[in-house]
Design an enzyme around this catalytic site. Structure first.
Site, short mmCIF file in Angstrom:
data_model
loop_
_atom_site.label_atom_id
_atom_site.label_comp_id
_atom_site.label_asym_id
_atom_site.label_seq_id
_atom_site.Cartn_x
_atom_site.Cartn_y
_atom_site.Cartn_z
N ARG A 32 0.82 -1.23 0.00
CA ARG A 32 0.00 0.00 0.00
C ARG A 32 0.85 1.27 0.00
O ARG A 32 0.46 2.27 0.62
CB ARG A 32 -0.95 0.04 1.21
CG ARG A 32 -2.05 -1.01 1.17
CD ARG A 32 -3.22 -0.52 0.34
NE ARG A 32 -4.20 -1.58 0.18
CZ ARG A 32 -5.31 -1.67 0.91
NH1 ARG A 32 -5.59 -0.75 1.80
NH2 ARG A 32 -6.15 -2.66 0.72
N ARG A 36 -3.59 6.61 0.33
CA ARG A 36 -4.02 7.81 1.03
C ARG A 36 -2.98 8.47 1.91
O ARG A 36 -3.18 9.61 2.34
CB ARG A 36 -5.28 7.51 1.84
CG ARG A 36 -6.52 7.47 0.97
CD ARG A 36 -7.73 6.99 1.74
NE ARG A 36 -7.54 5.60 2.11
CZ ARG A 36 -8.45 4.85 2.77
NH1 ARG A 36 -9.57 5.40 3.16
NH2 ARG A 36 -8.21 3.59 3.04
N ARG A 45 -6.97 11.39 -7.02
CA ARG A 45 -8.12 10.48 -6.85
C ARG A 45 -9.43 11.22 -6.55
O ARG A 45 -10.51 10.61 -6.61
CB ARG A 45 -7.85 9.52 -5.68
CG ARG A 45 -7.20 8.18 -6.01
CD ARG A 45 -8.10 7.25 -6.81
NE ARG A 45 -9.48 7.15 -6.32
CZ ARG A 45 -9.86 6.46 -5.25
NH1 ARG A 45 -8.98 5.75 -4.58
NH2 ARG A 45 -11.11 6.45 -4.87
N ASP A 81 -6.52 -3.32 -7.42
CA ASP A 81 -7.10 -3.88 -6.20
C ASP A 81 -7.39 -5.35 -6.44
O ASP A 81 -7.62 -5.75 -7.59
CB ASP A 81 -8.38 -3.14 -5.79
CG ASP A 81 -8.77 -3.49 -4.36
OD1 ASP A 81 -8.20 -2.88 -3.43
OD2 ASP A 81 -9.58 -4.40 -4.16
N TYR A 156 -14.75 -12.11 0.65
CA TYR A 156 -15.54 -10.93 0.29
C TYR A 156 -16.80 -11.31 -0.49
O TYR A 156 -17.87 -10.73 -0.28
CB TYR A 156 -14.70 -9.95 -0.55
CG TYR A 156 -13.67 -9.20 0.27
CD1 TYR A 156 -14.07 -8.28 1.24
CD2 TYR A 156 -12.30 -9.42 0.10
CE1 TYR A 156 -13.14 -7.58 2.00
CE2 TYR A 156 -11.37 -8.73 0.86
CZ TYR A 156 -11.79 -7.82 1.80
OH TYR A 156 -10.87 -7.14 2.56
O1 CP3 Z 1 0.25 -1.69 -2.39
C1 CP3 Z 1 -0.05 -0.85 -3.25
O2 CP3 Z 1 0.40 0.33 -3.25
C2 CP3 Z 1 -0.93 -1.27 -4.41
C3 CP3 Z 1 -2.27 -1.07 -4.21
C4 CP3 Z 1 -3.21 -2.03 -3.50
C5 CP3 Z 1 -4.52 -1.61 -3.24
N1 CP3 Z 1 -5.23 -2.67 -2.81
C6 CP3 Z 1 -5.02 -0.25 -3.47
C7 CP3 Z 1 -6.14 0.21 -2.63
C8 CP3 Z 1 -3.11 -3.37 -3.14
C9 CP3 Z 1 -1.90 -4.28 -3.18
C10 CP3 Z 1 -4.41 -3.76 -2.71
C11 CP3 Z 1 -4.76 -5.13 -2.32
C12 CP3 Z 1 -5.93 -5.36 -1.46
N2 CP3 Z 1 -7.18 -4.81 -1.55
C13 CP3 Z 1 -5.94 -6.32 -0.42
C14 CP3 Z 1 -4.79 -7.20 -0.07
C15 CP3 Z 1 -3.75 -6.43 0.67
C16 CP3 Z 1 -4.09 -6.17 2.10
O3 CP3 Z 1 -4.22 -5.01 2.46
O4 CP3 Z 1 -4.20 -7.16 2.83
C17 CP3 Z 1 -7.23 -6.28 0.16
C18 CP3 Z 1 -7.69 -7.12 1.32
C19 CP3 Z 1 -8.00 -5.34 -0.58
C20 CP3 Z 1 -9.43 -5.00 -0.38
C21 CP3 Z 1 -9.56 -3.55 -0.07
N3 CP3 Z 1 -9.50 -2.55 -1.05
C22 CP3 Z 1 -9.64 -2.91 1.19
C23 CP3 Z 1 -9.73 -3.62 2.51
C24 CP3 Z 1 -9.63 -1.51 0.96
C25 CP3 Z 1 -9.60 -0.41 1.97
C26 CP3 Z 1 -10.90 0.27 2.15
C27 CP3 Z 1 -10.71 1.54 2.93
O5 CP3 Z 1 -11.14 2.59 2.42
O6 CP3 Z 1 -10.14 1.51 4.02
C28 CP3 Z 1 -9.55 -1.33 -0.43
C29 CP3 Z 1 -9.48 -0.05 -1.14
C30 CP3 Z 1 -8.11 0.34 -1.61
N4 CP3 Z 1 -7.29 -0.47 -2.34
C31 CP3 Z 1 -7.49 1.59 -1.42
C32 CP3 Z 1 -6.26 1.53 -2.08
C33 CP3 Z 1 -5.24 2.62 -2.23
C34 CP3 Z 1 -8.09 2.78 -0.71
C35 CP3 Z 1 -9.05 3.41 -1.67
C36 CP3 Z 1 -9.12 4.88 -1.49
O7 CP3 Z 1 -8.11 5.58 -1.70
O8 CP3 Z 1 -10.23 5.36 -1.21
#
Ligand code: CP3
Length: 349
Positions: A32, A36, A45, A81, A156
């Site tokens: 990540r 944010r 974004r 994602d 999910y």
């Molecule tokens: O690592 C990186 O920089 C690459 C980007 C990345 C994202 N999601 C971007 C993202 C990666 C590797 C993921 C994988 C992902 N997504 C996982 C596996 C990794 C982990 O964290 O265990 C999981 C479980 C998800 C599912 C998911 N997508 C979640 C739980 C969330 C967070 C929701 C929140 O708002 O808290 C997302 C959204 C997400 N994916 C964001 C990002 C940057 C946030 C979206 C935003 O900016 O509003």
């Protein structure tokens, strides 16, 4: 006189460490790292829903590059994602800010499986475009592709939203094992195709995120999950890229996760890297594992913890420094930059 050509990703510290070869410095990137915590991310974004952002190649390219420029990390990870390929395969879902993935109609019965069609490369052509835009911008910095593993994706799809107990998922797994395995086989196909598209376009390594597998006992993991993750990992073997396998709370699963066929084991902050290396046979490089909340501590504490993780990682045949899970949104990006500099300045052993 022209400058010597930049060394390509194959010679990078990241790929050398993933292959267990000697490195000039310990490579570092952060799960990540795009997101944010970066003001420039929040700016680009603004007003664009997450899944929509993931489908815009120019935006994906820009967001992927942001942490590479700012932090000097040794790898880019594609901005996408784990839910992207499911949406591309026809599942009606949304990523809700502050909550996570929400699925409109959860999968609970055999008839629901029809909503999950096989993924074709053409369904995710935006990924291919984004990677091809990225490669020249990255120079020799390797790009990591990623996907969700079948269990985490299934959690999910079955729960319909993030869960603490995975009760509905486990009820389906225990109560309807044939349906469970059918679901996971479909998810393995989707994940494998999604990863193959990323590697064919130019990703140099892949990470399979089984983020929530730590909810399972080892016996259940082996019975219900391992065969499906193994089919994804073995389906990548001919591509010759390092395969990293990561989950959270997986201390008891590390040996089984390694047996699923990964080249590199990602470790959360609960298990010392030396213990993780020992539990996986001492033959595989490890990745991790600074507690992401350590980044909110005073610098002296962070510095000591970074050095401890580096010393501990030296027990494995290779070490890529990372956090034990993703960067938290409240993290100060300047602290991440200091961590990168400290890792790079500390001599690998
Ligand atoms: O690592 C990186 O920089 C690459 C980007 C990345 C994202 N999601 C971007 C993202 C990666 C590797 C993921 C994988 C992902 N997504 C996982 C596996 C990794 C982990 O964290 O265990 C999981 C479980 C998800 C599912 C998911 N997508 C979640 C739980 C969330 C967070 C929701 C929140 O708002 O808290 C997302 C959204 C997400 N994916 C964001 C990002 C940057 C946030 C979206 C935003 O900016 O509003």
């Amino acid at each position: 006189m022209s400058a010597p050509p930049e060394p390509g990703p194959a010679e990078s510290a990241l790929l050398r460490a993933y292959r267990g070869q000697p490195v000039p410095h310990t490579p570092v990137w952060f799960m990540r790292q795009a997101g944010r915590s970066l003001p420039e991310y929040r700016r680009v974004r603004a007003g664009i829903p997450m899944l929509e952002a993931c489908r815009r190649p120019e935006l994906v390219c820009e967001i992927t590059l942001q942490p590479v420029r700012r932090h000097g990390v040794d790898a880019a990870i594609l901005f996408s994602d784990i839910m992207v390929p499911l949406a591309a395969a026809g599942v009606d879902l949304e990523i809700v800010p502050g909550t996570g993935p929400v699925v409109a109609e959860p999968i609970r019965a055999a008839a629901d499986l029809a909503r999950l069609r096989p993924l074709a490369a053409a369904d995710v052509s935006f990924i291919d475009k984004a990677v091809r835009l990225l490669l020249p911008e990255l120079g020799g910095t390797p790009l990591i592709g990623f996907a969700g593993a079948p269990f985490t994706l299934a959690s999910y799809l079955v729960e319909g939203a993030p869960s603490r107990t995975y009760a509905t998922t486990k009820a389906l797994m225990y109560g309807h094992p044939a349906l469970w395995h059918d679901l996971c086989e479909r998810l393995a196909q989707i994940t494998l195709e999604f990863l193959r598209v990323q590697v064919s376009a130019g990703a140099s390594a892949v990470q399979l995120f089984d983020s929530w597998a730590g909810a399972l006992s080892e016996a259940d993991y082996r019975r219900y999950v391992l065969p499906h993750s193994a089919s994804v990992l073995s389906g990548l073997a001919d591509l010759g890229v390092p395969r990293v396998h990561f989950g959270v709370g997986t201390a008891e699963l590390l040996a089984a996760m390694a047996q699923a066929g990964a080249d590199v084991i990602g470790v959360d902050w609960r298990t010392p890297l030396s213990a993780a290396a020992a539990r996986t046979g001492g033959t595989r490089p490890v990745q991790g594992n600074l507690d992401p909340t350590t980044l909110f501590a005073p610098w002296q504490v962070i510095e000591a913890e970074v050095k401890r993780v580096l010393a501990d990682g030296a027990a494995a045949p290779g070490h890529v420094f990372n956090l034990g899970h993703g960067v938290l949104p409240e993290t100060d990006p300047d602290v991440l930059r200091r961590v990168v500099d400290l890792v790079h300045a500390t001599r690998p052993r």
